[in-house]
Scaffold this motif. Structure first.
Motif, PDB file in Angstrom:
ATOM      1  N   SER A   5       0.861  -1.186   0.000  1.00 52.81           N
ATOM      2  CA  SER A   5       0.000   0.000   0.000  1.00 52.81           C
ATOM      3  C   SER A   5       0.890   1.227   0.000  1.00 52.81           C
ATOM      4  O   SER A   5       2.056   1.157   0.398  1.00 52.81           O
ATOM      5  CB  SER A   5      -0.937   0.006   1.215  1.00 52.81           C
ATOM      6  OG  SER A   5      -0.176   0.011   2.418  1.00 52.81           O
ATOM      7  N   PHE A   6       0.329   2.354  -0.434  1.00 50.56           N
ATOM      8  CA  PHE A   6       1.100   3.588  -0.528  1.00 50.56           C
ATOM      9  C   PHE A   6       0.205   4.781  -0.188  1.00 50.56           C
ATOM     10  O   PHE A   6      -0.981   4.781  -0.490  1.00 50.56           O
ATOM     11  CB  PHE A   6       1.640   3.793  -1.948  1.00 50.56           C
ATOM     12  CG  PHE A   6       2.594   2.731  -2.413  1.00 50.56           C
ATOM     13  CD1 PHE A   6       3.962   2.894  -2.245  1.00 50.56           C
ATOM     14  CD2 PHE A   6       2.127   1.569  -3.001  1.00 50.56           C
ATOM     15  CE1 PHE A   6       4.845   1.909  -2.670  1.00 50.56           C
ATOM     16  CE2 PHE A   6       2.991   0.580  -3.428  1.00 50.56           C
ATOM     17  CZ  PHE A   6       4.360   0.754  -3.260  1.00 50.56           C
ATOM     18  N   ILE A   7       0.814   5.787   0.401  1.00 46.10           N
ATOM     19  CA  ILE A   7       0.135   7.062   0.610  1.00 46.10           C
ATOM     20  C   ILE A   7       0.566   8.015  -0.505  1.00 46.10           C
ATOM     21  O   ILE A   7       1.764   8.205  -0.739  1.00 46.10           O
ATOM     22  CB  ILE A   7       0.498   7.678   1.976  1.00 46.10           C
ATOM     23  CG1 ILE A   7      -0.126   6.859   3.105  1.00 46.10           C
ATOM     24  CG2 ILE A   7       0.030   9.137   2.058  1.00 46.10           C
ATOM     25  CD1 ILE A   7      -1.643   6.924   3.169  1.00 46.10           C
ATOM     26  N   LEU A   8      -0.422   8.582  -1.198  1.00 46.77           N
ATOM     27  CA  LEU A   8      -0.138   9.580  -2.223  1.00 46.77           C
ATOM     28  C   LEU A   8      -0.199  10.974  -1.618  1.00 46.77           C
ATOM     29  O   LEU A   8      -1.149  11.306  -0.902  1.00 46.77           O
ATOM     30  CB  LEU A   8      -1.160   9.499  -3.358  1.00 46.77           C
ATOM     31  CG  LEU A   8      -1.211   8.218  -4.186  1.00 46.77           C
ATOM     32  CD1 LEU A   8      -2.181   8.388  -5.344  1.00 46.77           C
ATOM     33  CD2 LEU A   8       0.160   7.831  -4.696  1.00 46.77           C
ATOM     34  N   ASP A   9       0.809  11.775  -1.925  1.00 45.04           N
ATOM     35  CA  ASP A   9       0.817  13.158  -1.445  1.00 45.04           C
ATOM     36  C   ASP A   9      -0.054  14.051  -2.322  1.00 45.04           C
ATOM     37  O   ASP A   9      -0.594  15.051  -1.872  1.00 45.04           O
ATOM     38  CB  ASP A   9       2.257  13.686  -1.422  1.00 45.04           C
ATOM     39  CG  ASP A   9       2.357  15.080  -0.830  1.00 45.04           C
ATOM     40  OD1 ASP A   9       1.715  15.324   0.208  1.00 45.04           O
ATOM     41  OD2 ASP A   9       3.083  15.913  -1.401  1.00 45.04           O
ATOM     42  N   GLY A  36      -8.105   2.921  -0.712  1.00 47.27           N
ATOM     43  CA  GLY A  36      -8.559   2.490   0.595  1.00 47.27           C
ATOM     44  C   GLY A  36      -8.935   3.695   1.445  1.00 47.27           C
ATOM     45  O   GLY A  36      -9.639   4.596   0.993  1.00 47.27           O
ATOM     46  N   LYS A  37      -8.396   3.739   2.622  1.00 50.62           N
ATOM     47  CA  LYS A  37      -8.710   4.819   3.552  1.00 50.62           C
ATOM     48  C   LYS A  37      -8.162   6.151   3.045  1.00 50.62           C
ATOM     49  O   LYS A  37      -7.087   6.208   2.459  1.00 50.62           O
ATOM     50  CB  LYS A  37      -8.112   4.497   4.927  1.00 50.62           C
ATOM     51  CG  LYS A  37      -8.464   5.489   6.007  1.00 50.62           C
ATOM     52  CD  LYS A  37      -7.969   5.001   7.369  1.00 50.62           C
ATOM     53  CE  LYS A  37      -8.324   5.988   8.465  1.00 50.62           C
ATOM     54  NZ  LYS A  37      -7.873   5.499   9.802  1.00 50.62           N
ATOM     55  N   LYS A  38      -8.920   7.210   3.260  1.00 52.31           N
ATOM     56  CA  LYS A  38      -8.461   8.546   2.903  1.00 52.31           C
ATOM     57  C   LYS A  38      -8.075   9.277   4.193  1.00 52.31           C
ATOM     58  O   LYS A  38      -8.908   9.438   5.088  1.00 52.31           O
ATOM     59  CB  LYS A  38      -9.553   9.315   2.158  1.00 52.31           C
ATOM     60  CG  LYS A  38      -9.992   8.662   0.858  1.00 52.31           C
ATOM     61  CD  LYS A  38     -11.092   9.468   0.197  1.00 52.31           C
ATOM     62  CE  LYS A  38     -11.581   8.800  -1.080  1.00 52.31           C
ATOM     63  NZ  LYS A  38     -12.338   7.560  -0.814  1.00 52.31           N
ATOM     64  N   TYR A  39      -6.826   9.687   4.264  1.00 54.51           N
ATOM     65  CA  TYR A  39      -6.311  10.365   5.456  1.00 54.51           C
ATOM     66  C   TYR A  39      -6.349  11.876   5.252  1.00 54.51           C
ATOM     67  O   TYR A  39      -6.098  12.362   4.150  1.00 54.51           O
ATOM     68  CB  TYR A  39      -4.882   9.922   5.745  1.00 54.51           C
ATOM     69  CG  TYR A  39      -4.749   8.473   6.171  1.00 54.51           C
ATOM     70  CD1 TYR A  39      -4.735   8.128   7.517  1.00 54.51           C
ATOM     71  CD2 TYR A  39      -4.634   7.461   5.225  1.00 54.51           C
ATOM     72  CE1 TYR A  39      -4.605   6.806   7.919  1.00 54.51           C
ATOM     73  CE2 TYR A  39      -4.504   6.134   5.614  1.00 54.51           C
ATOM     74  CZ  TYR A  39      -4.489   5.816   6.959  1.00 54.51           C
ATOM     75  OH  TYR A  39      -4.360   4.497   7.352  1.00 54.51           O
ATOM     76  N   CYS A  66      -4.912   6.364   0.509  1.00 51.16           N
ATOM     77  CA  CYS A  66      -4.047   5.191   0.584  1.00 51.16           C
ATOM     78  C   CYS A  66      -4.399   4.284  -0.596  1.00 51.16           C
ATOM     79  O   CYS A  66      -5.551   3.875  -0.747  1.00 51.16           O
ATOM     80  CB  CYS A  66      -4.277   4.449   1.905  1.00 51.16           C
ATOM     81  SG  CYS A  66      -3.288   2.946   2.071  1.00 51.16           S
ATOM     82  N   ILE A  67      -3.416   4.017  -1.429  1.00 47.66           N
ATOM     83  CA  ILE A  67      -3.606   3.109  -2.561  1.00 47.66           C
ATOM     84  C   ILE A  67      -3.294   1.688  -2.089  1.00 47.66           C
ATOM     85  O   ILE A  67      -2.195   1.413  -1.607  1.00 47.66           O
ATOM     86  CB  ILE A  67      -2.699   3.484  -3.741  1.00 47.66           C
ATOM     87  CG1 ILE A  67      -2.990   4.912  -4.196  1.00 47.66           C
ATOM     88  CG2 ILE A  67      -2.890   2.493  -4.893  1.00 47.66           C
ATOM     89  CD1 ILE A  67      -4.390   5.161  -4.679  1.00 47.66           C
TER      90      ILE A  67
END
Length: 284
Positions: free
Chosen positions: A157-161, A201-204, A188-189
């Motif tokens: 998984s990855f967090i995109l800025d 997935g989840k959006k932070y 979160c991809i």
């Protein structure tokens, strides 16, 4: 290692040079097509070159999988010398590379393509597992059989800025990208490890430091059976302070034998843009 087995992967495995050498991994680069010129991923073009072109001209490259004839030529030398080849591909849900590799293998003997059902160092986790089995003396066909049962145990998984690169590449609408920016959301991809497809997935919400802290803790707490051998922190180009932040959180929350830091290839980076970071690990 067993000298008669070659371990190989697509360049999208995103292992660093130290790990490629440690596990004796060969790899073949994807194609990066930018302004009608064909480059080889991380050979004659880098992610930073791609970012500069985007910021200067708002142009993004197209990425192209390795074709059948390239795979045949790549494997032929080893097959002719009596080797067996285990090759791990980028997930078939997002690339034609695995299908092309299967077609090439049908023209040769003793070449075993594996659909990683993953990307980036999600593939790298499987490479380490394969290398350990080669070293132990296991037969190639047995290694392949075991690796195919492990794909669902690799979690990526990855967090995109930013969604700017996703939007520019036609992977999300302008409205979605603008909304994420206005609301200060960082999605979160998630990689579906049964196919290799990706979803949100989840959006932070919040600044990148806050989001990476929460994301890392969330992921480490999502499973009770994490395999504590290896974890990857893989990024697309990000300030070292964020890497150290995530590394410290991992150390405080889980006792991994090794925490690997790697930078994503052009193929991965061109889709997600800079300041993307993910943690990738296996479960038992």
């Amino acid at each position: 290692m067993n000298s008669k087995i070659i371990l190989s992967a697509d360049s999208t495995c995103d292992l660093n040079e130290e790990l490629k050498q440690r596990y004796d991994v060969h790899y073949y680069p994807f194609h990066i097509i930018l302004e009608e010129k064909d480059y080889l991923d991380n050979v004659d073009i880098t992610p930073d070159d791609i970012y500069k072109k985007y910021y200067d001209k708002k142009i993004l490259p197209k990425t192209a999988a390795i074709n059948v004839s390239e795979y045949v030529e790549y494997f032929q030398k080893w097959v002719d010398d009596g080797y067996e080849v285990i090759h791990l591909n980028l997930g078939s849900a997002i690339s034609s590379a695995h299908q092309n590799c299967l077609l090439a293998a049908q023209m040769l003997e003793h070449v075993y393509p594996i659909d990683s059902c993953n990307l980036s160092t999600g593939i790298g986790l499987l490479i380490i597992e394969a290398a350990q089995r080669i070293k132990s003396g296991m037969k190639a066909i047995e290694i392949v059989k075991e690796l195919k049962t492990m794909t669902e145990k690799c979690h990526a998984s990855f967090i995109l800025d930013t969604l700017a690169f996703m939007h520019a590449g036609g992977r999300c609408s302008a409205i979605v990208a603008l909304s994420a920016n206005v609301l200060n959301l960082r999605p979160c991809i998630e990689v579906d490890n049964t196919s290799g497809s990706m979803g949100i997935g989840k959006k932070y919400r919040g600044n990148l430091e806050k989001v990476l802290k929460k994301y890392t803790i969330d992921k480490l707490n999502s499973y009770t059976n994490i395999k504590k051998d290896n974890i990857f922190i893989t990024h697309s180009g990000i300030d070292n302070s964020y890497i150290e932040l995530v590394r410290d959180i991992i150390k405080k929350n889980a006792d991994f034998k090794e925490i690997h830091i790697t930078r994503a290839s052009c193929t991965i980076s061109s889709h997600c843009g800079p300041n993307t970071l993910g943690i990738l690990f296996m479960t038992e």
